[in-house]
Design an enzyme around this catalytic site. Structure first.
Site, PDB file in Angstrom:
ATOM      1  N   ASP A 328      19.501 -29.577   2.600  1.00 34.57           N
ATOM      2  CA  ASP A 328      17.983 -29.017   2.699  1.00 34.57           C
ATOM      3  C   ASP A 328      17.444 -29.311   3.779  1.00 34.57           C
ATOM      4  O   ASP A 328      18.158 -30.861   3.934  1.00 34.57           O
ATOM      5  CB  ASP A 328      17.666 -28.992   0.847  1.00 34.57           C
ATOM      6  CG  ASP A 328      16.461 -28.990   0.401  1.00 34.57           C
ATOM      7  OD1 ASP A 328      15.982 -27.095   1.870  1.00 34.57           O
ATOM      8  OD2 ASP A 328      16.026 -29.004  -0.346  1.00 34.57           O
ATOM      9  N   THR A 330      13.210 -30.151   3.120  1.00 34.91           N
ATOM     10  CA  THR A 330      12.826 -30.691   2.709  1.00 34.91           C
ATOM     11  C   THR A 330      12.967 -32.467   1.878  1.00 34.91           C
ATOM     12  O   THR A 330      13.260 -31.157   0.607  1.00 34.91           O
ATOM     13  CB  THR A 330      11.412 -29.409   1.498  1.00 34.91           C
ATOM     14  OG1 THR A 330      11.056 -28.668   2.584  1.00 34.91           O
ATOM     15  CG2 THR A 330      10.253 -30.025   0.858  1.00 34.91           C
ATOM     16  N   GLU A 413      -4.454 -31.288   1.596  1.00 33.22           N
ATOM     17  CA  GLU A 413      -5.695 -32.399   1.669  1.00 33.22           C
ATOM     18  C   GLU A 413      -4.843 -33.297   1.624  1.00 33.22           C
ATOM     19  O   GLU A 413      -5.536 -34.189   2.592  1.00 33.22           O
ATOM     20  CB  GLU A 413      -6.167 -31.967   0.680  1.00 33.22           C
ATOM     21  CG  GLU A 413      -6.997 -30.472  -0.152  1.00 33.22           C
ATOM     22  CD  GLU A 413      -8.081 -30.041   0.595  1.00 33.22           C
ATOM     23  OE1 GLU A 413      -8.634 -30.691   0.391  1.00 33.22           O
ATOM     24  OE2 GLU A 413      -8.107 -29.378   1.487  1.00 33.22           O
ATOM     25  N   ARG A 647      13.791 -18.980   5.073  1.00 36.18           N
ATOM     26  CA  ARG A 647      13.821 -18.998   3.939  1.00 36.18           C
ATOM     27  C   ARG A 647      15.145 -18.513   2.883  1.00 36.18           C
ATOM     28  O   ARG A 647      14.994 -17.327   2.491  1.00 36.18           O
ATOM     29  CB  ARG A 647      13.094 -17.119   4.831  1.00 36.18           C
ATOM     30  CG  ARG A 647      11.554 -17.392   4.617  1.00 36.18           C
ATOM     31  CD  ARG A 647      10.675 -17.948   3.818  1.00 36.18           C
ATOM     32  NE  ARG A 647       9.811 -17.429   4.001  1.00 36.18           N
ATOM     33  CZ  ARG A 647       8.635 -17.961   3.375  1.00 36.18           C
ATOM     34  NH1 ARG A 647       8.632 -19.269   2.381  1.00 36.18           N
ATOM     35  NH2 ARG A 647       6.970 -17.830   2.725  1.00 36.18           N
ATOM     36  N   LYS A 653      22.612 -19.253   0.232  1.00 35.55           N
ATOM     37  CA  LYS A 653      23.092 -20.644   0.058  1.00 35.55           C
ATOM     38  C   LYS A 653      24.834 -20.605  -0.257  1.00 35.55           C
ATOM     39  O   LYS A 653      25.605 -21.110  -0.023  1.00 35.55           O
ATOM     40  CB  LYS A 653      22.515 -22.173  -0.683  1.00 35.55           C
ATOM     41  CG  LYS A 653      21.350 -21.848  -0.616  1.00 35.55           C
ATOM     42  CD  LYS A 653      20.137 -23.615  -1.455  1.00 35.55           C
ATOM     43  CE  LYS A 653      18.841 -23.752   0.088  1.00 35.55           C
ATOM     44  NZ  LYS A 653      18.456 -24.363  -0.975  1.00 35.55           N
ATOM     45  N   ASP A 672      18.026 -31.087  -3.461  1.00 34.40           N
ATOM     46  CA  ASP A 672      17.236 -31.640  -4.708  1.00 34.40           C
ATOM     47  C   ASP A 672      16.622 -30.395  -5.443  1.00 34.40           C
ATOM     48  O   ASP A 672      16.189 -30.697  -6.403  1.00 34.40           O
ATOM     49  CB  ASP A 672      16.319 -32.177  -4.169  1.00 34.40           C
ATOM     50  CG  ASP A 672      14.913 -32.367  -2.615  1.00 34.40           C
ATOM     51  OD1 ASP A 672      15.072 -30.897  -2.980  1.00 34.40           O
ATOM     52  OD2 ASP A 672      13.962 -32.884  -2.699  1.00 34.40           O
ATOM     53  N   ASN A 675      16.722 -24.904  -6.970  1.00 34.53           N
ATOM     54  CA  ASN A 675      17.518 -23.303  -6.236  1.00 34.53           C
ATOM     55  C   ASN A 675      18.794 -24.531  -5.264  1.00 34.53           C
ATOM     56  O   ASN A 675      19.445 -23.260  -4.485  1.00 34.53           O
ATOM     57  CB  ASN A 675      16.585 -23.420  -4.868  1.00 34.53           C
ATOM     58  CG  ASN A 675      15.808 -24.457  -4.048  1.00 34.53           C
ATOM     59  OD1 ASN A 675      15.804 -25.590  -4.916  1.00 34.53           O
ATOM     60  ND2 ASN A 675      16.235 -23.958  -2.746  1.00 34.53           N
TER      61      ASN A 675
END
Length: 963
Positions: A328, A330, A413, A647, A653, A672, A675
């Site tokens: 993965d 992220t 932010e 995507r 996967k 992690d 999904n």
């Protein structure tokens, strides 16, 4: 549980309402909701707790334990209680260690239930009600706001600045901004279904209302749960080979027992049965499971110190065989934190690169070419200073202690606020000078946010605005270094420059924000601030610049990926992010490095079947839609599987893992999120991140407590070290058994005057050799340090018992057996009277059995010293014992535990030769005198034979080896 149409995102609100028989404003009738609830509660099914009996059964249900169990039963049946008791202890020890290791690490799939929202707000019969999330049914009108965990899959009907963190399902670090309009197209990925919200995701901004379309196991997280439960757990190659070995040894033991009975004309006297059992004991490596269990347990502790928690011992063996890692992005290859990395100022066409990791509030400015830029000098530029003010003040994030992760707010932010802190202009400092008095929040319609601030004079108000590209359309001016403004015309080449810069930053995988500013006053607008309208404020703005934000790669990721390539391991990135972002990160961390000539050359060396031509980028980088559109045949026809899939969906996967398996690859999956769970379980090695979801951890074999991709490389290296050491002590133990079998089989020819075979080794001697003498050096082999080439050779896919290892076992075992048997013959016939007497297998005193007992002692000690010396042989299966290691240190002295084990093992059996009763009644042996010369000669000859055999191997075997 019910399920509506799976393509609710493509239907209008009216169509979905009609399909589910509900009203978007009034909701369901209570009676209808109660009827629907009969079809099933909104819960995930089939998730049981930890079953200790199942774990215990898994520990004893293997071939070696079964064989040892059979030997134990037979031993007790013939009343050989000493041997049977020892086997009981061996089985109990092996089972206990393995049971507690897996029981402590085992989690339950109840983690999926815990992720569900405990309650939900729904509209029924026109009124709002708070109910248990388990009572939510399809057709309910669900209301969510900031902080809520969505209890079911919903089609949105109303949103107000609604943003939902869907990282657990999509892997995207940035929350999804929600809309209401239908989305055209088929097979739209979850991340692009902006008019849907999904069970177990979290609302991070705004509020919304939606129609529940799926509950329980029909939700996206429920489908993942089903996929996890349906995925079968398969044995590793080493497990299969060890089980096969156990059954082969059982068959061999039965054949040898049959031989014993045949030689004795099928007379089933107790003495003959005991001889058959002794031969069976010699076949079975009693200490193998004990040593393997302990070595693996020590490996688990060692890996825990390296931040890798092993949930299943078999994962240690699986790691060394990994050929492909599907990772993965992220939080795995990247930090999982949005960070401002680039600032571009329009008037001077100036670009700054912002340093710093994650949420660290310290970072240096530099030019794109790396030249450092003084922060104080940069802030004298009014254009840059005002841009920093906007990042700090037009912001809703809060930072208490960034280094400890105490930050709140939207990730974008937070990134802007951290950047302001790096410039020492964070919100707390600026608010002493300028106070926010009015906010125009970000909305999906305007795609921008504005904050009105005023200083102590209260005569002039500053308007700070940030947002998407649309902000440029309301900008009339641009600011220079001194703060002076210049008009922007439609034909100004500046706008073309801005467009080019935006495109360039997007190619780098950056999320680009436009920053703008203006000064106005209540007098200019003719009304107090409290009555200002958005349209009045957000116009005639001054364009300040562009801010590029990205989820930055971990510093260690690039090094780790490079090490994987050197080790013959291909890294794939499977992410829910956009293709451009994924491509940029993949280039940064080196995943696409195999495109280079040097990498192709290395790949060709590791896999001679691979062509050396350049693989098209279009096949190496795909979206999930593109990859899923290919049939299995088309996927298998690809020269190489994609290195990057953007995507990505859970099914994609799993499909990738299947494609790797069809290519006979050994795949690891890191992740992690929820999904990632199906692919984590389906892969050969599932590696979850410690900061990830409990579901991912439950489905994995290994959990990384530091969430660092670099730890995977260390884990693979450790797995290779452990597997290499397993081969070493398997060779040591099994070659000992081969030697014993040779001695006992040939020993059938040595019969006393009554025609009964005389034991060259007694059963107790055999057990002593296997468990007391052989086990400690085998343990020492199990903790051998890793070879310097451990991560410079291809993964080992041929399992434990290669042709070379089998040959080593047989050849070394033959050397040991023949030399030990030579001692038996010499003592009895060459230097003795050749008298085998009678009943020497049962006798408890010397007398006429003196020669036989001394011959047994010579065989026992020759065996003992040869197998102890053989432990040094096994430290490297090809290198000579005279070869030195790093720093010129001899192999003899680099493993202190080995030296201790060999010394203790060499002297421990000596007392058993001379202690009365113990020697004759238990071990059936006697003391040695001149026979020690024969024992020492046996060791010297064994050493010469071993060195000659290794010399032949080095000359004729050229395949890479990391031992």
């Amino acid at each position: 549980m019910m399920e509506s149409s799976t393509d609710s995102y493509s239907k209008s609100v009216d169509e979905v309402s009609q399909l589910l028989g509900t009203n978007p404003d009034l909701g369901l009738l209570d009676a209808n909701a109660a009827e629907l609830l009969k079809h099933g509660r909104n819960e995930l099914k089939g998730q049981g707790g930890v079953n200790p009996w199942k774990i215990l059964l898994g520990q004893v249900a293997n071939g070696l334990t079964a064989v040892l169990g059979i030997a134990m039963v037979v031993s007790f049946a013939v009343r050989d209680y000493a041997e049977g008791g020892v086997l009981v202890l061996v089985i109990a020890f092996n089972t206990t260690v393995g049971f507690f290791q897996e029981y402590r690490a085992e989690k339950t799939m109840d983690a999926l239930r815990k992720m569900a929202s405990p309650s939900a707000r729904v509209i029924r019969e026109g009124g709002q009600h708070r109910i248990s999330s388990g009572e939510v049914v399809p057709g309910d009108i669900l209301i969510v706001e900031v902080g809520d965990i969505v209890p079911a899959d919903c089609r949105l009907v109303e949103v107000l600045n609604l943003e939902i963190d869907e990282a657990l399902l999509t892997g995207e670090a940035v929350p999804s901004l929600k809309t209401v309009e239908p989305i055209a197209g088929k097979d739209v990925s979850i991340g692009d279904r902006t008019n849907m919200m999904y069970s177990s995701t979290t609302v991070v901004k705004g509020r919304g209302r939606g129609i529940v379309v799926s509950t329980g196991m029909s939700t996206e997280i429920g489908k993942i749960s089903s996929a996890i439960n349906e995925t079968a757990t398969t044995s590793t190659p080493m497990q299969k080979k060890l089980n096969l070995m156990a059954y082969v040894l059982l068959g061999v033991a039965l054949i040898f027992a049959l031989i014993v009975f045949a030689v004795n004309r099928f007379q089933f006297d107790t003495e003959i049965v005991i001889y058959a059992i002794a031969l069976s004991i010699a076949v079975i490596p009693e200490g193998l499971i004990a040593v393997m269990t302990i070595v693996q347990a020590l490996g688990v502790r060692r890996m825990a110190k390296q931040h890798a928690l092993v949930r299943k011992l078999v994962a240690l063996e699986s790691l060394q065989a990994v050929t492909n890692i599907c990772s993965d992005k992220t939080g795995t290859l990247t930090q999982g934190k949005m960070v401002v990395t680039n600032i571009w100022l329009p008037e001077q066409n100036t670009e700054y690169v912002v340093g710093g990791q994650g949420y660290e509030t310290v970072g240096e400015l530099s030019a794109p070419e790396g030249r450092p830029i003084d922060r104080e000098v940069a802030l004298k530029d009014m254009n840059f200073r005002t841009l920093v003010e906007c990042c700090a003040l037009c912001n809703t994030a809060n930072i208490v202690e960034a280094s400890e992760g105490k930050v709140w707010g939207d990730p974008t932010e937070i990134a802007l606020q951290v950047f302001a802190y790096k410039m020492q202009m964070g919100k707390p400092m600026l608010r002493k000078l300028k106070e926010p008095i009015e906010e125009f929040p970000f909305s999906s319609d305007t795609k921008r946010m504005s904050m009105v601030c005023q200083g102590p004079s209260k005569e002039v108000q500053d308007v700070y605005t940030k947002g998407a590209e649309v902000v440029l359309s309301i900008c009339d001016n641009v600011m220079d270094r001194t703060g002076d403004l210049r008009e922007i015309s439609e034909n100004d080449e500046l706008m073309n420059l801005v467009s080019v810069q935006q495109e360039e930053m997007a190619k780098q995988g950056l999320r680009v924000l436009v920053i703008a500013y203006r000064q106005t006053s209540e007098r200019a607008l003719g009304k107090p601030v409290s009555r200002w309208e958005r349209e009045e404020v957000e116009r005639n703005l001054t364009f300040l610049g562009l801010v590029g934000i990205r989820d930055t790669p971990r510093f260690e990721s690039e090094v780790s990926v490079r090490q994987c390539h050197q080790a013959g391991i291909t890294v794939h990135m499977l992410t829910g992010d956009h293709k451009a972002t994924a491509l940029s990160i993949a280039k940064d961390v080196g995943i696409l490095e195999p495109l280079s000539a040097s990498r192709r050359s290395a790949s060709k060396r590791l896999n001679k079947k691979r062509d050396s031509h350049v693989v098209p980028m279009s096949s190496l980088v795909m979206t999930a839609t593109e990859f899923d559109a290919l049939s299995e045949q088309e996927v298998d026809a690809l020269d190489e599987l994609p290195l990057v899939i953007a995507r990505c969906t859970p099914s994609t996967k799993v499909r990738m893992i299947d494609a790797l398996h069809r290519r006979k690859k050994f795949a690891a999956m890191t992740g992690d999120g929820v999904n990632d769970a199906p692919s984590l379980k389906k892969s050969d090695v599932g590696i979850a991140m410690g900061a990830g979801s409990d579901v991912a951890k439950t489905s994995s074999d290994i959990v990384l407590t530091d969430n660092n991709f670099a730890t995977i490389v260390q884990a693979v290296a450790e797995g290779r070290r452990i597997f290499s050491n397993i081969k070493k002590f398997v060779l040591h133990l099994l070659s000992t058994n081969v030697g014993q079998v040779i001695v006992l089989l040939v020993g059938l020819a040595f019969k006393d005057v009554s025609g009964t075979p005389v034991f060259p080794l007694s059963p107790v001697q055999i057990l002593f050799l296997n468990l007391v003498t052989g086990t400690p050096p085998a343990m020492a082999l199990g903790i051998e340090a890793a070879s310097s080439t451990v991560m410079q050779v291809p993964p080992h896919l041929k399992g434990l018992f290669t042709i070379e290892l089998i040959a080593d076992i047989i050849i070394y075992g033959t050397f040991i057996g023949i030399l030990a048997l030579t001692n038996w013959v010499l003592v009895i016939y060459a230097f003795g009277n050749g008298n085998l007497a009678t009943q020497c297998n049962k006798a408890s005193n010397l007398g006429p059995c003196d020669t036989v007992f001394r011959a047994r002692s010579a065989v026992q000690m020759a065996f003992t010293w040869m197998i102890l010396f053989h432990a040094f042989n096994c430290r490297h299966l090809r290198a000579s014992l005279f070869t030195t290691e790093g720093g010129g240190r001899s192999r003899f002295f680099s493993n202190k535990l080995m030296l201790e084990a060999v010394f203790i093992g060499a002297v421990m059996p000596i007392p058993t030769l001379y202690i009365p009763y113990l020697n004759t009644d238990i071990f059936k042996q006697g003391g040695l005198t001149w026979e020690w010369v024969l024992v020492a000669a046996s060791v010297v000859v064994f050493f010469l034979l071993s060195e000659f055999y290794k010399l032949l191997k080095r000359r004729f075997i050229t395949t890479p080896y990391n031992m």
